[in-house]
Write an enzyme that holds these catalytic residues in place. Sequence first.
Site, PDB file in Angstrom:
ATOM      1  N   GLY A 279       0.804  -1.218   0.000  1.00 53.21           N
ATOM      2  CA  GLY A 279       0.000   0.000   0.000  1.00 53.21           C
ATOM      3  C   GLY A 279       0.833   1.262   0.000  1.00 53.21           C
ATOM      4  O   GLY A 279       0.296   2.357  -0.184  1.00 53.21           O
ATOM      5  N   GLY A 280       2.153   1.146   0.172  1.00 54.21           N
ATOM      6  CA  GLY A 280       3.017   2.318   0.196  1.00 54.21           C
ATOM      7  C   GLY A 280       3.386   2.789  -1.194  1.00 54.21           C
ATOM      8  O   GLY A 280       3.025   2.181  -2.204  1.00 54.21           O
ATOM      9  N   LYS A 398      20.580   5.666   3.713  1.00 49.09           N
ATOM     10  CA  LYS A 398      20.876   6.022   5.106  1.00 49.09           C
ATOM     11  C   LYS A 398      21.504   4.853   5.874  1.00 49.09           C
ATOM     12  O   LYS A 398      21.987   5.024   6.993  1.00 49.09           O
ATOM     13  CB  LYS A 398      19.605   6.513   5.797  1.00 49.09           C
ATOM     14  CG  LYS A 398      19.113   7.836   5.221  1.00 49.09           C
ATOM     15  CD  LYS A 398      17.763   8.219   5.731  1.00 49.09           C
ATOM     16  CE  LYS A 398      17.331   9.577   5.153  1.00 49.09           C
ATOM     17  NZ  LYS A 398      17.269   9.572   3.674  1.00 49.09           N
ATOM     18  N   LYS A 410      17.863  -0.231   9.107  1.00 50.15           N
ATOM     19  CA  LYS A 410      17.921  -0.729   7.729  1.00 50.15           C
ATOM     20  C   LYS A 410      19.246  -1.434   7.459  1.00 50.15           C
ATOM     21  O   LYS A 410      19.311  -2.382   6.667  1.00 50.15           O
ATOM     22  CB  LYS A 410      17.695   0.411   6.741  1.00 50.15           C
ATOM     23  CG  LYS A 410      16.332   1.070   6.837  1.00 50.15           C
ATOM     24  CD  LYS A 410      15.204   0.108   6.545  1.00 50.15           C
ATOM     25  CE  LYS A 410      14.983  -0.094   5.068  1.00 50.15           C
ATOM     26  NZ  LYS A 410      13.801  -0.939   4.791  1.00 50.15           N
ATOM     27  N   ASN A 435      16.282   9.057  -1.695  1.00 52.27           N
ATOM     28  CA  ASN A 435      14.912   9.555  -1.615  1.00 52.27           C
ATOM     29  C   ASN A 435      14.211   9.426  -2.963  1.00 52.27           C
ATOM     30  O   ASN A 435      14.835   9.498  -4.010  1.00 52.27           O
ATOM     31  CB  ASN A 435      14.925  11.032  -1.191  1.00 52.27           C
ATOM     32  CG  ASN A 435      15.598  11.225   0.150  1.00 52.27           C
ATOM     33  OD1 ASN A 435      14.979  11.123   1.185  1.00 52.27           O
ATOM     34  ND2 ASN A 435      16.896  11.497   0.128  1.00 52.27           N
ATOM     35  N   GLY A 438       7.836  12.276  -4.741  1.00 47.98           N
ATOM     36  CA  GLY A 438       6.432  11.935  -4.887  1.00 47.98           C
ATOM     37  C   GLY A 438       5.946  10.860  -3.950  1.00 47.98           C
ATOM     38  O   GLY A 438       4.755  10.562  -3.923  1.00 47.98           O
TER      39      GLY A 438
END
Length: 587
Positions: A279-280, A398, A410, A435, A438
């Site tokens: 859903g992301g 990151k 992560k 990154n 949107g």
Amino acid sequence: MVGWDAVSWLLALFGFLLVRHEFALSERMWVIAAAYVAAAIGLQVVGGFATHLYLGRSKVGSFDEVTSLAQIVVANSVILGATFYIAAPLFSRGIAFVMPALAFLFMAAGRWVFRMARQQDRRRRTEHPGVPALIYGAGDAGHQLAGLVDSSGDSPYSIVGFIDDDPRLRFLRVNGYRVLGRGVDLVAAARAAHAEVVVLAISQASPQLIQDVSDRCTEAGLDLVVVPPLREMISGRIDLDELRAFNVADLLGRRPIETELSEIAGYVTGKVVLVTGAGGSIGSELARQVSQLGPSKLILLDRDESALHATKLSLDGDGLLDTDDTVLCDIRDQGALCAAFARLAPEVVFHAAALKHLPMLERFPEEGWKTNVLGTLNVLECAATNGVQHFVNISTDKAADATSVLGQTKRLAERLTAWYAGETGMSFLSVRFGNVLGSRGSVLDTFRAQIERGGPLTVTDPEVSRFFMTIPEACELVLQAAAIGHPGDVLVLDMGEPVRIIDVARRLIEESGKDIQISFSGLRDGEKLHEVLLSAEERSRHTAHPLITQVSVPHLSPADVLANRLDLDDLEVPMSHQGDSSRKRIR
């Protein structure tokens, strides 16, 4: 055209006889020459209609048309030359070699005159000339653009000249339009030519060039319009309707991404594929791209039912959520997760579920631990025990030289994935990128929300920069990376050049047309001024794809993770409540 081509053969005959024989030919030679021209005209007409030359096959005066014309003339000269050489002993071989060349020159010249006259007439008859535009770039894109403007009856632009950085083009004329200078002369040339718009006709311009041109156009009060990148064009051809205002995505650069669909299809087509975090932003785009590669079944897993509904709706328009290809499950719940794996038997897993907001995880590190570490461990364990062949862990830049809870959790996920690859021998790997523009909660969304409120836009530091990529680009490279990676790899996507956040903020303010201030809040806990894709200890190696490199990370077993994580104080947490700025690290 038929009439002109016939006249061209007659002109070629008289020209040849005048220059070569001064019309001093015997009666028999006159008959042979006249017969040759008559036959040439006949073959020209037959050949022209047979190849559709006279039926609109190519644009009049175009390179394609002249090429076809040359082929017909050469074929005629060979056929007629051989025939007359055998049938007429007195035949002048000069006629066979020189006359066709002269005829072709006359035919081509006529077409050139016709095309130039039509072009000039079109320019004169334009009732509403477009906005005066200076074109930056006299290469292929610039030539295409000039041709489109000249051939369009209602072009929004009227070209006043070109700018190009190549000094060899300083005397070039594109469709009659002069190159007025180099890039440094942009503003002066625009003012001298009374231009109101600058069109950047470089389809692979660097972010630095785009930003520099944008800044100078803004200062000079000129509008900037860009030619879209190659990937947005159809067959690499420019369309006037595709020209658009400079936007934030242009700051990322315009490198075309070449994907080997055959490699990707090999491990996805006909397989049962599961996407966590479907859903992301990343998960939903991965699902959309995977669905186009023909999996036997695509399973969407997320703990957010509304997000699942939105993804499912975007894939097939069916929002009923009553089939087993949508799974409502939290990856923190190992029992429910493994039950879903056992029931659905996925063969390929894309693990995109994660908590990603850096400041929030700095405040609530235990949540990052539960989802990004324990949740990933649950997905890995369920995948390993249920025979998953390909497992792709979505990581972040990151994780390199991690200074934040997000980065460290992560990083642990990468190391756990590498350990499971070693234990199972299956293709378990991680893909690391920066990154994405949107995505939900991205800087783009934040800035636009602040603009709607009237500002100010908050930037942490004037020099802070980040790597950016669009969501489709990132997911396309994730799929490609998974196809070429080896078990245990961490594959790092080439994000291009880093972009200053303040440049993104200024671009969005310009697009809004509002007078909005920018305020600086200072770097937050765990935040870097400049991100890196590799840590100081990591050494990258090339892969089969130019935009993907590979690094290795030390394996970390689940037992070591759990044994060293007995309480939350082992996690890196700000100690501001103790009046101490020191930090503890995840072991």
